[in-house]
Design a protein around this motif. Structure first.
Motif: not given
Length: 65
Positions: A22, A51-52
């Protein structure tokens, strides 16, 4: 360095999923892009999952961004 294990791993399949931690920084982004190019050069394909929500555009100069 001994790359036999990595070579064997890349020869075991033709499709891969690549991800990173992340809040991916330049090292993480560069690493997954380089690995995706290696996989493509060996005849495989891959999906990159981050995920970002937004990736910092300062890394957009990296090949494959």
């Amino acid at each position: 360095m001994d790359y036999r294990h990595a070579k064997r791993f890349l020869n075991e399949s033709d499709h891969y999923l690549i991800s990173t931690h992340i809040n991916a920084d330049g090292d993480a982004i560069g690493s997954i892009l380089a690995l995706s190019q290696i996989i493509n050069l060996t005849g495989g394909s891959c999906h990159i999952v981050l995920h970002d929500k937004d990736v910092d555009l300062k890394y957009s100069f990296l090949a494959g961004f």
